[in-house]
Design a protein around this motif. Sequence first.
Motif, PDB file in Angstrom:
ATOM      1  N   ALA A 283      -3.246  14.265   0.155  1.00 26.51           N
ATOM      2  CA  ALA A 283      -3.479  13.928   1.565  1.00 26.51           C
ATOM      3  C   ALA A 283      -3.408  15.187   2.420  1.00 26.51           C
ATOM      4  CB  ALA A 283      -2.446  12.907   2.026  1.00 26.51           C
ATOM      5  N   GLY A 284      -4.168  15.188   3.501  1.00 21.78           N
ATOM      6  CA  GLY A 284      -4.098  16.267   4.462  1.00 21.78           C
ATOM      7  C   GLY A 284      -4.972  17.464   4.163  1.00 21.78           C
ATOM      8  N   LYS A 285      -5.755  17.456   3.092  1.00 20.36           N
ATOM      9  CA  LYS A 285      -6.616  18.584   2.763  1.00 20.36           C
ATOM     10  C   LYS A 285      -7.892  18.526   3.608  1.00 20.36           C
ATOM     11  CE  LYS A 285      -3.834  20.279  -0.252  1.00 20.36           C
ATOM     12  NZ  LYS A 285      -3.151  21.576   0.000  1.00 20.36           N
ATOM     13  N   THR A 286      -8.443  19.699   3.922  1.00 16.11           N
ATOM     14  CA  THR A 286      -9.584  19.768   4.837  1.00 16.11           C
ATOM     15  C   THR A 286     -10.876  20.219   4.167  1.00 16.11           C
ATOM     16  OG1 THR A 286      -9.013  22.054   5.452  1.00 16.11           O
ATOM     17  CG2 THR A 286      -8.061  20.268   6.777  1.00 16.11           C
ATOM     18  N   ARG A 287     -10.777  20.712   2.910  1.00 14.00           N
ATOM     19  CA  ARG A 287     -11.993  21.273   2.329  1.00 14.00           C
ATOM     20  C   ARG A 287     -11.855  21.374   0.809  1.00 14.00           C
ATOM     21  NH1 ARG A 287     -15.951  25.140   4.556  1.00 14.00           N
ATOM     22  NH2 ARG A 287     -16.794  26.449   2.894  1.00 14.00           N
ATOM     23  N   ILE A 288     -12.963  21.085   0.115  1.00 16.04           N
ATOM     24  CA  ILE A 288     -13.076  21.340  -1.326  1.00 16.04           C
ATOM     25  C   ILE A 288     -14.235  22.315  -1.518  1.00 16.04           C
ATOM     26  CG2 ILE A 288     -13.439  20.353  -3.625  1.00 16.04           C
ATOM     27  CD1 ILE A 288     -12.713  17.635  -2.478  1.00 16.04           C
ATOM     28  N   ASP A 289     -13.990  23.387  -2.249  1.00 20.99           N
ATOM     29  CA  ASP A 289     -15.050  24.330  -2.617  1.00 20.99           C
ATOM     30  C   ASP A 289     -15.137  24.387  -4.137  1.00 20.99           C
ATOM     31  OD1 ASP A 289     -16.058  25.629  -0.085  1.00 20.99           O
ATOM     32  OD2 ASP A 289     -13.896  25.962   0.148  1.00 20.99           O
ATOM     33  N   ILE A 290     -16.312  24.131  -4.653  1.00 21.54           N
ATOM     34  CA  ILE A 290     -16.548  24.125  -6.102  1.00 21.54           C
ATOM     35  C   ILE A 290     -17.657  25.111  -6.408  1.00 21.54           C
ATOM     36  CG2 ILE A 290     -17.225  22.709  -8.090  1.00 21.54           C
ATOM     37  CD1 ILE A 290     -16.370  20.257  -6.371  1.00 21.54           C
TER      38      ILE A 290
END
Length: 590
Positions: A516-523
């Motif tokens: 919870a609370g994450k703002t971004r995923i970069d793959i």
Amino acid sequence: MIFRRTALSLLVAAACAPAFAGSVDLTALDDATLSPRFIVTYKAGTAERTQPAARQRSLDAAASRARPQLGARLSAAQGAAALQVKTLRGTVGGHHVVRASQRLDRSQAETLMRAIAAEPNVESVRVDRLMHVAALPNDPVLSTHQMWHYGTGAGGARITSAWGAGASGTGVVVAVIDTGATHHADLEANLLPGYDFISDAFVSHRATDERVPGGWDIGDYSAANECGSGAPASNSSWHGTHVSGTIAEVTNNNAGGAGIAYNAKVVPVRVLGRCGGYTSDINDAIVWAAGGHVEGVPDNPNPAEVINMSLGGAHDCESDTQAAINTAVGLGTVVVVAAGNDNAPVAGHAPASCANVVTVGATGYSGQRASYSNYGAGIDLAAPGGAGTEGNPNGYIWSTLNDGATVPGNDIMAGYTGTSMATPHVVGVVALMQSVAPQPLTPSQVEGLLKATARAFPVKQSQPNGAGLLDAAAAVERARTFGQPIDGIPTSPGTAMLLPAMASGDRALYVIDVPAGKTRIDITTYGGRGEMQLLLGYEMDPLPNQNAGSSVRPGVNQAITVTSPAQGRYYLAVSATQDTTGARLLVKVN
């Protein structure tokens, strides 16, 4: 005596196995005597599941544990000390195929399997089962005429492989909206009550304009000039009978040919007659076939899970046709349509250019685009339709027909070409998929699975022809497990991981847990050689038309970014479109 020795070996093996041993499935043990290949599932989160070196250490330990029990029974030429077990490849779902270095008898294979299962991080071991072509139906036309488009050759849809995996269409209802069906002896047993929706006596060849139950084809013949000034006379096509036979011809009765979903049932819906059919009648038929109500017609007691429409015209999709399709799809029915036979962009043809349909192009014996097939971005995938250039039988699609020039005559088998013939290949496979799926697939899921499992064209297409060539075996396999608990390879955000080498067509699924609370995923994937594509799904195995992000650039370097991600689990599908080695995956969750 043999039984007693076998029982003793089982007792010894059981006594030696630790309490935490993984499960062992011995149901296909005979197959292991032909090829000592096994499918090993390692527990989620263990090093053996993701790290080749750790996996090999586990296999080496299992081989060492098995050697004293195998002893002199191993090949004298190689000896017990030479026994090795190596990983061949990973599979969809996170399993691994392993192989012993020499052939084994039943007892030896069982001993080795139990030794592998005794490793603490092994969840299960089973034999890599062999499938056999002997399961093919005995219908004579299948072997002489239909194998090119049903089999595993260059242009084949791999129907036979799907049969070998146990799919037959049992319990699925298909509607064929076409010219109706004749009382063909190799088809009628698989027909359900249909309906004749033609509301014009001239078109229907009936005495009145009234719609009637049955859906029987009484002929679509016409005399010269009846369908327009200068139009030639034409015989009855019996088109709906041919389409219906491809889908569900009676099979394994030592007569005629075979239907793709031979245990499915077909509801024939007649909308085409002399000079064609009216859009208003076709639209009503779409809704009725899917189980919707049409005023003045009894409701369909057998709503279809999939509709075949091998028909169309050179015009844009009209709003009332789109509304009828939307109604059918809303009722859970997959609508599959032919791209058309004008060698033109599909965008100017309907219903091929309508939304919420699966649009099918046609290929020939070698997997080439058939010269007549419409093309373009609107094609979802291609299927065998016959190119007509390879002669008889390989230039045609073979199915049930009638020899009557006008009204029905005798039953025959005959070859046709067209996107009309490609479409029922896809419809039959949809019926196979639905028959094995743990729960009914939605239309969107069916479309996604068809495109995700389509195989690369064996030859370059002369024009865009969809995501690839229909692969029944792959589509059925994905449908069989779709919606079940997803098993993926864990990732460690912030740490690059070396991806295993992948052959073209291989696919692996990786797990990304997002707090919870994450703002971004970069793959990102980078380095190495080859070509791969990425699809990301949230709490689901991603599909081309259902995903949270995708990257399909040429080469290995791919990237997906998700802003404001949801808390939970994402699944990253990595698919090799060319042989790939040395690539790395980096996931960042911020």
